[in-house]
Design a protein around this motif. Sequence first.
Motif, PDB file in Angstrom:
ATOM      1  N   LEU A  26       4.128  43.661 105.305  1.00 29.65           N
ATOM      2  CA  LEU A  26       2.862  43.009 104.999  1.00 29.65           C
ATOM      3  C   LEU A  26       3.146  41.722 104.238  1.00 29.65           C
ATOM      4  O   LEU A  26       4.066  41.680 103.422  1.00 29.65           O
ATOM      5  N   GLY A  27       2.349  40.697 104.477  1.00 30.22           N
ATOM      6  CA  GLY A  27       2.554  39.433 103.784  1.00 30.22           C
ATOM      7  C   GLY A  27       1.237  38.795 103.380  1.00 30.22           C
ATOM      8  O   GLY A  27       0.205  38.997 104.027  1.00 30.22           O
ATOM      9  N   ALA A  28       1.282  38.044 102.306  1.00 26.22           N
ATOM     10  CA  ALA A  28       0.136  37.261 101.851  1.00 26.22           C
ATOM     11  C   ALA A  28       0.677  35.925 101.358  1.00 26.22           C
ATOM     12  O   ALA A  28       1.674  35.890 100.635  1.00 26.22           O
ATOM     13  N   SER A  29       0.057  34.835 101.770  1.00 27.06           N
ATOM     14  CA  SER A  29       0.517  33.523 101.323  1.00 27.06           C
ATOM     15  C   SER A  29      -0.670  32.622 101.040  1.00 27.06           C
ATOM     16  O   SER A  29      -1.775  32.828 101.536  1.00 27.06           O
ATOM     17  N   TYR A  30      -0.398  31.609 100.237  1.00 27.96           N
ATOM     18  CA  TYR A  30      -1.433  30.712  99.763  1.00 27.96           C
ATOM     19  C   TYR A  30      -0.901  29.290  99.852  1.00 27.96           C
ATOM     20  O   TYR A  30       0.275  29.037  99.588  1.00 27.96           O
ATOM     21  N   GLY A  31      -1.766  28.382 100.198  1.00 27.26           N
ATOM     22  CA  GLY A  31      -1.400  26.962 100.230  1.00 27.26           C
ATOM     23  C   GLY A  31      -2.490  26.124  99.588  1.00 27.26           C
ATOM     24  O   GLY A  31      -3.680  26.406  99.753  1.00 27.26           O
ATOM     25  N   ALA A  39     -10.758   7.203  92.120  1.00 25.17           N
ATOM     26  CA  ALA A  39     -11.831   8.111  91.676  1.00 25.17           C
ATOM     27  C   ALA A  39     -12.828   8.451  92.786  1.00 25.17           C
ATOM     28  O   ALA A  39     -13.486   9.491  92.731  1.00 25.17           O
ATOM     29  N   ASN A  40     -12.941   7.613  93.811  1.00 29.39           N
ATOM     30  CA  ASN A  40     -13.923   7.833  94.873  1.00 29.39           C
ATOM     31  C   ASN A  40     -13.331   8.323  96.191  1.00 29.39           C
ATOM     32  O   ASN A  40     -14.076   8.605  97.124  1.00 29.39           O
ATOM     33  N   ASN A  41     -12.029   8.405  96.291  1.00 32.11           N
ATOM     34  CA  ASN A  41     -11.381   8.766  97.552  1.00 32.11           C
ATOM     35  C   ASN A  41     -10.289   9.800  97.292  1.00 32.11           C
ATOM     36  O   ASN A  41      -9.256   9.482  96.681  1.00 32.11           O
ATOM     37  N   ASN A  42     -10.548  11.016  97.763  1.00 32.65           N
ATOM     38  CA  ASN A  42      -9.570  12.085  97.581  1.00 32.65           C
ATOM     39  C   ASN A  42      -9.768  13.142  98.650  1.00 32.65           C
ATOM     40  O   ASN A  42     -10.776  13.159  99.345  1.00 32.65           O
ATOM     41  N   ASN A  43      -8.771  14.008  98.769  1.00 26.72           N
ATOM     42  CA  ASN A  43      -8.926  15.164  99.647  1.00 26.72           C
ATOM     43  C   ASN A  43      -8.147  16.340  99.084  1.00 26.72           C
ATOM     44  O   ASN A  43      -7.188  16.169  98.343  1.00 26.72           O
ATOM     45  N   ARG A  44      -8.609  17.533  99.434  1.00 26.72           N
ATOM     46  CA  ARG A  44      -7.930  18.754  99.007  1.00 26.72           C
ATOM     47  C   ARG A  44      -8.019  19.788 100.131  1.00 26.72           C
ATOM     48  O   ARG A  44      -9.005  19.838 100.865  1.00 26.72           O
ATOM     49  N   THR A  45      -6.971  20.557 100.228  1.00 32.47           N
ATOM     50  CA  THR A  45      -6.867  21.578 101.262  1.00 32.47           C
ATOM     51  C   THR A  45      -6.416  22.873 100.604  1.00 32.47           C
ATOM     52  O   THR A  45      -5.529  22.874  99.757  1.00 32.47           O
ATOM     53  N   GLU A  46      -7.029  23.973 101.023  1.00 34.42           N
ATOM     54  CA  GLU A  46      -6.686  25.287 100.495  1.00 34.42           C
ATOM     55  C   GLU A  46      -6.656  26.270 101.654  1.00 34.42           C
ATOM     56  O   GLU A  46      -7.524  26.225 102.526  1.00 34.42           O
ATOM     57  N   SER A  47      -5.652  27.155 101.658  1.00 39.00           N
ATOM     58  CA  SER A  47      -5.594  28.162 102.721  1.00 39.00           C
ATOM     59  C   SER A  47      -5.057  29.480 102.181  1.00 39.00           C
ATOM     60  O   SER A  47      -4.265  29.502 101.241  1.00 39.00           O
ATOM     61  N   LEU A  48      -5.509  30.554 102.796  1.00 40.34           N
ATOM     62  CA  LEU A  48      -5.064  31.897 102.455  1.00 40.34           C
ATOM     63  C   LEU A  48      -4.723  32.603 103.767  1.00 40.34           C
ATOM     64  O   LEU A  48      -5.519  32.561 104.716  1.00 40.34           O
ATOM     65  N   THR A  49      -3.546  33.215 103.815  1.00 44.19           N
ATOM     66  CA  THR A  49      -3.082  33.878 105.032  1.00 44.19           C
ATOM     67  C   THR A  49      -2.648  35.303 104.732  1.00 44.19           C
ATOM     68  O   THR A  49      -1.966  35.552 103.745  1.00 44.19           O
ATOM     69  N   GLY A  50      -3.048  36.217 105.591  1.00 46.86           N
ATOM     70  CA  GLY A  50      -2.559  37.592 105.550  1.00 46.86           C
ATOM     71  C   GLY A  50      -1.843  37.881 106.857  1.00 46.86           C
ATOM     72  O   GLY A  50      -2.236  37.383 107.908  1.00 46.86           O
ATOM     73  N   SER A  51      -0.761  38.664 106.773  1.00 45.36           N
ATOM     74  CA  SER A  51      -0.007  38.953 108.003  1.00 45.36           C
ATOM     75  C   SER A  51       0.571  40.356 107.965  1.00 45.36           C
ATOM     76  O   SER A  51       0.760  40.947 106.904  1.00 45.36           O
ATOM     77  N   ILE A  52       0.829  40.852 109.169  1.00 45.88           N
ATOM     78  CA  ILE A  52       1.556  42.107 109.332  1.00 45.88           C
ATOM     79  C   ILE A  52       2.622  41.842 110.392  1.00 45.88           C
ATOM     80  O   ILE A  52       2.336  41.271 111.448  1.00 45.88           O
ATOM     81  N   SER A  53       3.856  42.194 110.069  1.00 42.17           N
ATOM     82  CA  SER A  53       4.978  42.008 110.995  1.00 42.17           C
ATOM     83  C   SER A  53       5.509  43.382 111.374  1.00 42.17           C
ATOM     84  O   SER A  53       5.806  44.205 110.512  1.00 42.17           O
ATOM     85  N   LEU A  54       5.622  43.615 112.663  1.00 43.17           N
ATOM     86  CA  LEU A  54       6.130  44.875 113.192  1.00 43.17           C
ATOM     87  C   LEU A  54       7.520  44.625 113.754  1.00 43.17           C
ATOM     88  O   LEU A  54       7.670  43.933 114.764  1.00 43.17           O
ATOM     89  N   TYR A  55       8.541  45.157 113.079  1.00 40.23           N
ATOM     90  CA  TYR A  55       9.928  44.955 113.487  1.00 40.23           C
ATOM     91  C   TYR A  55      10.327  46.040 114.471  1.00 40.23           C
ATOM     92  O   TYR A  55      10.286  47.225 114.158  1.00 40.23           O
ATOM     93  N   PHE A  56      10.739  45.613 115.679  1.00 42.02           N
ATOM     94  CA  PHE A  56      11.156  46.548 116.702  1.00 42.02           C
ATOM     95  C   PHE A  56      12.670  46.641 116.786  1.00 42.02           C
ATOM     96  O   PHE A  56      13.207  47.610 117.274  1.00 42.02           O
ATOM     97  N   TRP A  57      13.348  45.635 116.344  1.00 37.18           N
ATOM     98  CA  TRP A  57      14.785  45.623 116.199  1.00 37.18           C
ATOM     99  C   TRP A  57      15.071  45.004 114.847  1.00 37.18           C
ATOM    100  O   TRP A  57      14.187  44.475 114.196  1.00 37.18           O
ATOM    101  N   GLU A  58      16.280  45.059 114.426  1.00 38.39           N
ATOM    102  CA  GLU A  58      16.659  44.553 113.090  1.00 38.39           C
ATOM    103  C   GLU A  58      16.194  43.115 112.865  1.00 38.39           C
ATOM    104  O   GLU A  58      15.749  42.763 111.796  1.00 38.39           O
TER     105      GLU A  58
END
Length: 189
Positions: A26-31, A39-58
């Motif tokens: 299981l994974g959780a990440s943030y950006g 003062a009048n020109n800016n930008n912001r980005t925010e992200s949240l990710t959840g994941s599940i990885s299923l390993y079938f081989w090593e």
Amino acid sequence: MKRLSLFLVAALSLASLSANAMYTELGASYGYKTQTYDANNNNRTESLTGSISLYFWERIALELSYTDATAIVESKAYTADPKRTTKQQSQIMGADLIFILADKKALFQPYIKGGMAQIKRTQTIKIEGQDTYSNDPENAVAPSYGVGLKVSLTDSFGLKFSYDAWKTPVGNDTQTDDSAFRAGITWVL
């Protein structure tokens, strides 16, 4: 009712996949990113990710992920101009095959991945003193690829850093190059 049925089918499918996997992660990440010009020109980005990885081989896994991201751009050409605020929201559901380039017990585990993503984007534009405008939602399926690094802190817990990119179709048979850098944690079940 239709969403509940889809959820149940997905949960049962995931449970059967998980039962055949060697192990599950299981994974959780943030950006978060801000850029300010003045003062009048800016930008912001925010992200949240959840994941599940299923390993079938090593070293090979199927990663299913969901990302919710928001970008807000505030701009003014001149001080007397009304402020324009553009808010874009994206939901990205991805399915990627991951190839780990190191042993499971290694401290540093670089990896590469590739797959497909379903992207849903909406955009709202507000001009100070005027109405708010919304563009029609965009839905697209796009190829995705990326690289990353897992740092194994214990046998079941680690840190994960990744760079992911998508070739997102946008009208008129053109594509955009969208990307994200993420940092997060992983937990092996």
